[in-house]
Every structure is written in structure tokens, then in C-alpha cells.
Design a protein around this motif. Structure first.
Motif, PDB file in Angstrom:
ATOM      1  N   PRO A  59     -36.579 -44.013  20.834  1.00  0.00           N
ATOM      2  CA  PRO A  59     -36.352 -42.693  20.234  1.00  0.00           C
ATOM      3  C   PRO A  59     -37.198 -42.458  18.980  1.00  0.00           C
ATOM      4  CG  PRO A  59     -34.262 -43.657  20.894  1.00  0.00           C
ATOM      5  CD  PRO A  59     -35.301 -44.718  21.098  1.00  0.00           C
ATOM      6  N   GLN A  60     -37.321 -43.484  18.118  1.00  0.00           N
ATOM      7  CA  GLN A  60     -38.170 -43.328  16.918  1.00  0.00           C
ATOM      8  C   GLN A  60     -39.614 -43.058  17.313  1.00  0.00           C
ATOM      9  OE1 GLN A  60     -37.393 -47.071  14.925  1.00  0.00           O
ATOM     10  NE2 GLN A  60     -36.076 -46.106  13.397  1.00  0.00           N
ATOM     11  N   ASN A  61     -40.105 -43.842  18.263  1.00  0.00           N
ATOM     12  CA  ASN A  61     -41.494 -43.677  18.691  1.00  0.00           C
ATOM     13  C   ASN A  61     -41.688 -42.356  19.424  1.00  0.00           C
ATOM     14  OD1 ASN A  61     -44.191 -44.789  18.822  1.00  0.00           O
ATOM     15  ND2 ASN A  61     -43.856 -45.026  21.015  1.00  0.00           N
ATOM     16  N   GLY A  62     -40.671 -41.939  20.192  1.00  0.00           N
ATOM     17  CA  GLY A  62     -40.746 -40.649  20.887  1.00  0.00           C
ATOM     18  C   GLY A  62     -40.842 -39.496  19.911  1.00  0.00           C
ATOM     19  N   THR A  63     -40.059 -39.581  18.817  1.00  0.00           N
ATOM     20  CA  THR A  63     -40.135 -38.554  17.777  1.00  0.00           C
ATOM     21  C   THR A  63     -41.500 -38.574  17.108  1.00  0.00           C
ATOM     22  OG1 THR A  63     -37.776 -38.923  17.390  1.00  0.00           O
ATOM     23  CG2 THR A  63     -38.947 -37.609  15.754  1.00  0.00           C
ATOM     24  N   ALA A  64     -42.026 -39.798  16.869  1.00  0.00           N
ATOM     25  CA  ALA A  64     -43.361 -39.929  16.266  1.00  0.00           C
ATOM     26  C   ALA A  64     -44.445 -39.393  17.203  1.00  0.00           C
ATOM     27  CB  ALA A  64     -43.638 -41.387  15.919  1.00  0.00           C
ATOM     28  N   ILE A  65     -44.283 -39.633  18.521  1.00  0.00           N
ATOM     29  CA  ILE A  65     -45.247 -39.096  19.494  1.00  0.00           C
ATOM     30  C   ILE A  65     -45.230 -37.562  19.428  1.00  0.00           C
ATOM     31  CG2 ILE A  65     -45.704 -38.767  21.965  1.00  0.00           C
ATOM     32  CD1 ILE A  65     -44.876 -41.666  22.417  1.00  0.00           C
ATOM     33  N   ALA A  66     -44.016 -37.007  19.365  1.00  0.00           N
ATOM     34  CA  ALA A  66     -43.909 -35.546  19.238  1.00  0.00           C
ATOM     35  C   ALA A  66     -44.602 -35.088  17.960  1.00  0.00           C
ATOM     36  CB  ALA A  66     -42.437 -35.123  19.231  1.00  0.00           C
ATOM     37  N   GLY A  67     -44.406 -35.856  16.880  1.00  0.00           N
ATOM     38  CA  GLY A  67     -45.069 -35.544  15.623  1.00  0.00           C
ATOM     39  C   GLY A  67     -46.578 -35.630  15.728  1.00  0.00           C
ATOM     40  N   ILE A 200     -40.803 -37.811  10.196  1.00  0.00           N
ATOM     41  CA  ILE A 200     -40.280 -36.809   9.246  1.00  0.00           C
ATOM     42  C   ILE A 200     -40.817 -35.425   9.590  1.00  0.00           C
ATOM     43  CG2 ILE A 200     -40.344 -36.062   6.818  1.00  0.00           C
ATOM     44  CD1 ILE A 200     -40.517 -39.114   6.125  1.00  0.00           C
ATOM     45  N   LYS A 201     -42.130 -35.382   9.821  1.00  0.00           N
ATOM     46  CA  LYS A 201     -42.790 -34.113  10.105  1.00  0.00           C
ATOM     47  C   LYS A 201     -42.305 -33.480  11.406  1.00  0.00           C
ATOM     48  CE  LYS A 201     -45.733 -32.908  13.057  1.00  0.00           C
ATOM     49  NZ  LYS A 201     -46.789 -33.131  14.023  1.00  0.00           N
ATOM     50  N   ALA A 202     -42.069 -34.306  12.446  1.00  0.00           N
ATOM     51  CA  ALA A 202     -41.591 -33.767  13.728  1.00  0.00           C
ATOM     52  C   ALA A 202     -40.222 -33.118  13.561  1.00  0.00           C
ATOM     53  CB  ALA A 202     -41.516 -34.878  14.773  1.00  0.00           C
ATOM     54  N   VAL A 203     -39.333 -33.798  12.834  1.00  0.00           N
ATOM     55  CA  VAL A 203     -37.987 -33.263  12.605  1.00  0.00           C
ATOM     56  C   VAL A 203     -38.067 -31.942  11.841  1.00  0.00           C
ATOM     57  CG1 VAL A 203     -35.797 -33.660  11.406  1.00  0.00           C
ATOM     58  CG2 VAL A 203     -36.868 -35.523  12.693  1.00  0.00           C
ATOM     59  N   LEU A 204     -38.867 -31.922  10.765  1.00  0.00           N
ATOM     60  CA  LEU A 204     -38.984 -30.711   9.939  1.00  0.00           C
ATOM     61  C   LEU A 204     -39.660 -29.562  10.691  1.00  0.00           C
ATOM     62  CD1 LEU A 204     -39.984 -32.287   6.510  1.00  0.00           C
ATOM     63  CD2 LEU A 204     -37.822 -31.196   7.082  1.00  0.00           C
ATOM     64  N   LEU A 205     -40.699 -29.906  11.469  1.00  0.00           N
ATOM     65  CA  LEU A 205     -41.427 -28.865  12.212  1.00  0.00           C
ATOM     66  C   LEU A 205     -40.520 -28.214  13.258  1.00  0.00           C
ATOM     67  CD1 LEU A 205     -44.108 -27.402  12.823  1.00  0.00           C
ATOM     68  CD2 LEU A 205     -44.624 -29.215  14.447  1.00  0.00           C
ATOM     69  N   ILE A 206     -39.808 -29.045  14.026  1.00  0.00           N
ATOM     70  CA  ILE A 206     -38.927 -28.500  15.062  1.00  0.00           C
ATOM     71  C   ILE A 206     -37.776 -27.717  14.422  1.00  0.00           C
ATOM     72  CG2 ILE A 206     -37.314 -29.133  16.923  1.00  0.00           C
ATOM     73  CD1 ILE A 206     -39.268 -31.513  17.516  1.00  0.00           C
ATOM     74  N   ARG A 287     -41.372 -46.302  27.834  1.00  0.00           N
ATOM     75  CA  ARG A 287     -40.944 -45.262  28.782  1.00  0.00           C
ATOM     76  C   ARG A 287     -39.918 -44.333  28.124  1.00  0.00           C
ATOM     77  NH1 ARG A 287     -39.641 -48.484  32.557  1.00  0.00           N
ATOM     78  NH2 ARG A 287     -37.388 -48.444  32.336  1.00  0.00           N
ATOM     79  N   ARG A 288     -38.959 -44.936  27.404  1.00  0.00           N
ATOM     80  CA  ARG A 288     -37.951 -44.126  26.695  1.00  0.00           C
ATOM     81  C   ARG A 288     -38.601 -43.200  25.681  1.00  0.00           C
ATOM     82  NH1 ARG A 288     -33.698 -47.265  23.557  1.00  0.00           N
ATOM     83  NH2 ARG A 288     -32.659 -45.258  23.369  1.00  0.00           N
ATOM     84  N   SER A 289     -39.616 -43.714  25.004  1.00  0.00           N
ATOM     85  CA  SER A 289     -40.257 -42.902  23.965  1.00  0.00           C
ATOM     86  C   SER A 289     -40.938 -41.677  24.566  1.00  0.00           C
ATOM     87  CB  SER A 289     -41.253 -43.746  23.147  1.00  0.00           C
ATOM     88  OG  SER A 289     -42.311 -44.213  23.934  1.00  0.00           O
ATOM     89  N   VAL A 290     -41.520 -41.833  25.772  1.00  0.00           N
ATOM     90  CA  VAL A 290     -42.170 -40.682  26.417  1.00  0.00           C
ATOM     91  C   VAL A 290     -41.134 -39.647  26.855  1.00  0.00           C
ATOM     92  CG1 VAL A 290     -43.642 -39.935  28.319  1.00  0.00           C
ATOM     93  CG2 VAL A 290     -44.152 -42.048  27.141  1.00  0.00           C
ATOM     94  N   VAL A 291     -39.997 -40.105  27.350  1.00  0.00           N
ATOM     95  CA  VAL A 291     -38.932 -39.177  27.763  1.00  0.00           C
ATOM     96  C   VAL A 291     -38.429 -38.384  26.542  1.00  0.00           C
ATOM     97  CG1 VAL A 291     -36.606 -38.996  28.712  1.00  0.00           C
ATOM     98  CG2 VAL A 291     -38.254 -40.570  29.754  1.00  0.00           C
ATOM     99  N   TRP A 292     -38.202 -39.081  25.433  1.00  0.00           N
ATOM    100  CA  TRP A 292     -37.804 -38.404  24.189  1.00  0.00           C
ATOM    101  C   TRP A 292     -38.852 -37.378  23.780  1.00  0.00           C
ATOM    102  CZ3 TRP A 292     -34.133 -38.321  20.172  1.00  0.00           C
ATOM    103  CH2 TRP A 292     -32.964 -39.055  20.436  1.00  0.00           C
ATOM    104  N   ALA A 293     -40.120 -37.798  23.839  1.00  0.00           N
ATOM    105  CA  ALA A 293     -41.214 -36.905  23.421  1.00  0.00           C
ATOM    106  C   ALA A 293     -41.237 -35.647  24.282  1.00  0.00           C
ATOM    107  CB  ALA A 293     -42.554 -37.643  23.515  1.00  0.00           C
ATOM    108  N   ILE A 294     -41.044 -35.796  25.609  1.00  0.00           N
ATOM    109  CA  ILE A 294     -41.082 -34.640  26.511  1.00  0.00           C
ATOM    110  C   ILE A 294     -39.996 -33.626  26.136  1.00  0.00           C
ATOM    111  CG2 ILE A 294     -40.629 -33.902  28.897  1.00  0.00           C
ATOM    112  CD1 ILE A 294     -42.117 -36.410  29.823  1.00  0.00           C
ATOM    113  N   TRP A 295     -38.785 -34.107  25.861  1.00  0.00           N
ATOM    114  CA  TRP A 295     -37.693 -33.195  25.494  1.00  0.00           C
ATOM    115  C   TRP A 295     -38.005 -32.450  24.197  1.00  0.00           C
ATOM    116  CZ3 TRP A 295     -33.935 -31.245  28.246  1.00  0.00           C
ATOM    117  CH2 TRP A 295     -33.484 -31.934  29.373  1.00  0.00           C
ATOM    118  N   LEU A 296     -38.446 -33.198  23.187  1.00  0.00           N
ATOM    119  CA  LEU A 296     -38.723 -32.578  21.884  1.00  0.00           C
ATOM    120  C   LEU A 296     -39.893 -31.596  21.968  1.00  0.00           C
ATOM    121  CD1 LEU A 296     -38.328 -35.712  19.562  1.00  0.00           C
ATOM    122  CD2 LEU A 296     -36.774 -33.760  19.720  1.00  0.00           C
ATOM    123  N   ILE A 297     -40.944 -31.998  22.664  1.00  0.00           N
ATOM    124  CA  ILE A 297     -42.137 -31.152  22.784  1.00  0.00           C
ATOM    125  C   ILE A 297     -41.816 -29.897  23.607  1.00  0.00           C
ATOM    126  CG2 ILE A 297     -44.471 -31.056  23.778  1.00  0.00           C
ATOM    127  CD1 ILE A 297     -44.640 -34.116  23.030  1.00  0.00           C
ATOM    128  N   GLY A 298     -41.061 -30.080  24.705  1.00  0.00           N
ATOM    129  CA  GLY A 298     -40.685 -28.947  25.556  1.00  0.00           C
ATOM    130  C   GLY A 298     -39.868 -27.919  24.787  1.00  0.00           C
TER     131      GLY A 298
END
Length: 538
Positions: A59-67, A200-206, A287-298
Motif C-alpha cells: 500500500p505504501q509503494n502503491g501510494t508512492a507509485i500514484a504519486g 505525502i504528495k499523492a495523499v494531498l493531491l487526491i 502486485r499489491r502496490s500496482v492494485v493500490w496504484a490503479i485504484w488511486l489513479i483511477g
């Protein structure tokens, strides 16, 4: 131009109060710099500096990927593209999101299992180390450079808007200062500091985009149809229909197909996204990080639809185009329209952090590629002195920073989403064919890899250089000259198939076969993760 449009244009050159804007902005930069300094305390080894000690969860890495992925193109560029071109602007959002399915299904887990720090670890696993690593480093640097251009253009336009700077010299100075701050972040923080800034930036941006989305919908009675009607009233009914940017002619249809190919296939070949998979301890977490990233990015890309049409309805295309930063000013102008200078300052600070985090990720990827793949593996043949690899990486950061500043000055005023699409085209042409062949085709040879990488990279860059992007139109990078002969703005439709074709052709004409035992080992490792933490040199 009508009187009202002229008045709006004059007003748009200074948005809000510059000292309030820059105070909020400076505070944000200071806070993130403290985070970077605290996170950088343990940057002793190459694994710490490049891969953050593999200490992040999925989840941390997924959020960072989104960032990392939600760059200036996603926030500034797409909002502007939708505000100006309506339906056709939203095609960027769709392409950027669908691309993650390719990354998830084809490369994320397999790359984590077979690599160590960089994309070249995977590509050179069963091929000749030296030439493949140099080629991979070359393509990585090229992709990162194109991506950096987009971020620097966005940063220059954003800060110029905040300070009311409308002349080229002032904006060029802004780009230089932004580049210097970027270099400082990466020099100090390494991957761990960069990752925390991205989280931090991903959370604030979203969160910021969510607040603005609710606000825009509230103004229009939480009725999306009412919002679309207001946008159509302000910008004409054409903003609701396909064809404003693509599809009116056979040539623009072809350009759209080229853009779609680049967007959908580019993500799986982006070196700074691939490098994020190495910051997690296991392939399952990758794999989990990519799934997290897809949800946040979508989720975020759904917000861009409302924000883009909201900017078109509440501000209007003429005022957006006239502002410092041009098309990229739509989101900050909308923030000012909604919440005055305070919301403008906050949203702009978040957007700047977005750019800073993405630039940091790109720069550290490029630096790691040169120092790990060229210096440590090729020049020093795997025998680099302890600490010297990280030292070379830091020197590379400074060099890349200088090139990014010079390039960013050259592309001011270009839509950043469009510039990122060029980076995606280069990534899909130069990197993706070799990655897929390496992972899925046992017979793939060193010659095939070199032909694919250099051929895909060379064709993409040549076609961009001789396209309307660089010369021949009112929006070209170089004004007053016309040396373009390639009619499309994006080279993907030619360069991506050519990259795959050259990889296949180079392999079937190669006389030397690669070691089948190593190919089998790579297949087992990519599918099971067995031995993934071991050395990757053969």
C-alpha cells in the motif's frame, strides 16, 4: 477579441496575491524538505539510495507509485486539455489509466522477481552484460529527459502564474530555480526521501482534487449534466463531442491512434515506474502496490473530468490560454475562482510538490541507470569501490538537472500532458519490446535487444524532431522555421511496431544463441521469485 475577454486576459496575468501564494508555497517546500532530510539518514548503501532498502509495504509503494505517476501532466495538463478540447482532452486520462493494466498483467511481478535496482538488471540477465546495460541506460536517460521536459514546463508555468511573471526571461529564471530545488531533493534524500515525498504528495493531491471536485459539483447542484451544459455554453457544444482535437480528418484520426498506442503501452516501459517495484520486499507486495496504484489513479482521473469541464465553464478557454503557463493554468485558475488566494496557494503548492516528487523519481532513476549500469557494471565490471557508485549517482543528478533546466526553458507554453505522451512513445518504442521479449521469448538474443532498443529509440526521436511538435506550426517549439516532414504529432504508430519488429529481426538473424540454462533460470525466477534477492550478473 471582445472587451470582456480582454479584461479577463489582463486579469489573468496576476492571479491572487503573489506574496500569499509564495508564502504557502515556500512553507510546503520547507516541510517536504524536512521529510527528505529525516528519511535520508540511512542512505549508506546502493540498496538504500536506489531502492529505499526495500522497506516499503505494498500500500505504501502503491501510494508512492500514484504519486510518481500523477505528474504535472495528470493534474495541470489533463485539466487544461479537457477545459480547452473537452471530450478529446479526457482521452489522455483514459489512456494513462488503461496503461496500468498492461503494467499489472505483464511486467510488475516479473520485473520485481528478476531485477535488483534498474530495468537493465532484467534485460541483461541472460544477455551480454556490457552492450545491453549501455543500451538500457541510454534509453532510460532519453525517456527520463523527455518526461523531465514536461515537468519543468509545468513547474515554470505554475510558479510564473503564482508570481504574475509573464515574460520569457522571468519564466526561464523560475525553471532554473525549480531545477535547483529538484537537484537538492534528490542529492539529499535518495529513493527513501523521494518515496516519502511521493506518498505525502499523492495523499494531498487526491484530497485537493477531491475538495475542488465537490466544490465544482456543488456550484452546479451536484448534477454532472448541468456542469456539462455550462461548459458547452462557455466553450461551444463541440467540447462535449469527439473531434475537437482528434478525428476531424484522416490525419488527426491517425494521430489519435498513435497517441493511444503510446499512452497504453508506454507505462510498462517507463524506467522510473519500473524502478518502484524494487522498493518492496516481495513480488506479492509489488502486485499489491500496482492494485493500490490503479485504484488511486483511477479515482483521480475521474476528478479531472469534473475539474476540466469546471475550468471550461467557470473560467473559459480564452482566459486559460492567455494566462502565464497557458493551457497548464486551468487547475490553478479554477482553484482561485473557487477559494481565492488561499486555495490557489494550497493547490499550487500541491501541484508543485507533484512536479518535485515526479522529477525526483525521474532523476534518481536516470542517475541509478548511469551509475549502476554503466559505471559499476560496465566501466568497473562489478568491482566499484564501496560508496563510489552512490557518489557517481549524485554527480549524475547534477548533470541531469542542468540538462532538464535547459530543456524546460525550451518547451515553455507546451501542454505538459502532450509532452508526457512523447515520453510514453519513446518508452513504448525503446523499452517495452525488449522487456517483453526478455521475459517471454527464450530465444531472444543480445542483437535483438540492441536493435530493438536503439532502433525504437532512434526512430521515435527522429520522428519527433521532424514533426509539427518541433517546427512548422504556431504551437511548435521552434518558431519561424519549418523543417517537419513527418505529419503526426506522436511517433508511436511507427516507432512502437518498429521496435518490436527490429527485436524479432535481430534475434532470428543472430548466429550466436544465448545460454538456454540461463534463459530457463530467468523464466523460473520471474514466475516464482526463487532467488530474486541473489546477484543478477551472469
Amino acid at each position: 477579441m471582445s472587451v470582456s475577454v480582454m479584461a479577463a486576459t489582463a486579469a489573468s496575468t496576476t492571479v491572487g496575491t503573489p506574496w500569499i501564494n509564495i508564502t504557502i508555497f515556500g512553507a510546503f517546500v520547507a516541510i517536504t524538505l524536512v521529510v527528505v532530510l529525516r528519511a535520508s539518514r540511512n542512505n549508506k548503501t546502493a540498496a538504500d539510495y536506489y531502492a529505499a532498502g526495500r522497506s516499503f509495504t505494498g500500500p505504501q509503494n502503491g501510494t508512492a507509485i500514484a504519486g510518481d505517476y500523477l505528474s504535472a501532466a495528470s493534474f495541470l495538463g489533463i485539466c487544461g486539455a479537457i477545459a480547452i478540447n473537452g471530450y478529446d482532452g479526457f482521452l489522455y486520462s483514459i489512456g494513462f489509466l488503461v496503461a496500468w493494466l498492461v503494467a499489472l498483467l505483464l511486467v510488475a511481478e516479473l520485473m520485481r522477481n528478476t531485477g535488483k535496482f534498474t530495468m537493465a538488471d532484467v534485460l541483461s540477465f541472460r544477455l551480454k552484460q556490457g552492450p545491453v546495460r549501455v543500451a538500457a541506460a541510454t534509453t532510460t536517460l532519453a525517456v527520463c529527459f523527455f518526461y523531465l521536459l514536461a515537468q519543468m514546463a509545468g513547474a515554470g508555468g505554475l510558479v510564473s502564474l503564482l508570481l504574475g511573471i509573464n515574460d520569457k526571461v522571468g519564466q526561464s529564471l523560475v525553471v532554473a530555480v525549480v531545477g535547483a530545488i529538484m537537484v537538492l531533493y534528490v542529492l539529499v534524500g535518495g529513493m527513501k526521501g523521494t518515496t516519502w515525498v511521493q506518498i505525502i504528495k499523492a495523499v494531498l493531491l487526491i484530497a485537493g482534487a477531491f475538495v475542488m471536485t465537490i466544490w465544482v459539483l456543488a456550484i452546479h447542484g451536484f448534477n454532472f449534466s448541468t456542469l456539462l451544459g455550462a461548459a458547452a455554453e462557455a466553450g461551444g457544444a463541440a467540447v462535449l463531442n469527439p473531434g475537437l482535437q482528434y478525428g476531424l480528418t484522416d490525419l488527426s484520426r491517425l494521430d489519435f491512434i498513435s497517441l493511444a498506442l503510446a499512452l497504453v503501452l508506454g507505462t510498462a516501459g517507463l524506467p522510473h515506474v519500473l524502478m518502484r517495484f524494487y522498493t518492496v520486499p516481495t513480488a506479492r507486495e509489488a502486485r499489491r502496490s500496482v492494485v493500490w496504484a490503479i485504484w488511486l489513479i483511477g479515482l483521480f482521473y475521474l476528478f479531472t473530468l469534473v475539474l476540466g469541464y469546471g475550468a471550461g465553464a467557470l473560467i473559459g478557454a480564452d482566459r486559460i490560454k492567455a494566462a502565464p503557463g497557458g493551457v497548464n493554468s486551468a487547475a490553478p485558475l479554477l482553484a482561485f475562482e473557487l477559494g481565492g488566494p488561499v486555495l490557489l496557494g494550497i493547490i499550487s503548492a500541491v501541484a508543485f510538490a507533484t512536479i518535485l516528487a515526479v522529477v525526483a523519481g525521474l532523476t534518481i532513476t536516470a542517475a541509478a541507470s548511469f551509475s549502476h549500469d554503466v559505471y559499476a557494471s560496465v566501466i568497473k565490471k562489478g568491482k566499484a569501490a564501496p560508496g563510489s557508485e552512490v557518489k557517481v549517482a549524485r554527480i549524475t543528478v547534477v548533470v541531469i538537472g542542468i540538462f532538464a533546466i535547459l530543456g524546460g526553458i525550451g518547451v515553455q507554453g507546451q501542454n505538459v500532458a502532450f509532452l508526457v505522451a512523447l515520453a510514453f512513445a519513446v518508452a513504448a518504442s525503446a523499452n517495452l519490446p525488449t522487456i517483453l521479449y526478455s521475459l517471454f521469448w527464450r530465444r531472444f538474443s543480445t542483437r535483438g535487444a540492441l536493435w530493438s532498443m536503439y532502433g525504437g529509440l532512434g526512430s521515435a526521436i527522429i520522428l519527433i524532431a521532424f514533426s509539427p511538435v518541433v517546427s512548422g506550426t504556431e504551437t511548435s517549439m521552434i518558431q519561424g522555421v519549418d523543417f517537419h516532414w513527418f505529419p503526426l504529432s506522436n511517433p508511436g504508430i511507427i516507432s512502437i511496431p518498429l521496435g518490436f519488429l527490429l527485436g524479432w529481426l535481430g534475434t532470428i538473424t543472430s548466429r550466436t544463441l544465448e545460454n538456454p540454462a540461463v534463459a530457463a533460470e530467468m523464466e523460473v525466477r520471474s514466475l516464482t521469485g526463487h532467488g530474486a534477492e541473489g546477484a543478477t550478473d551472469h
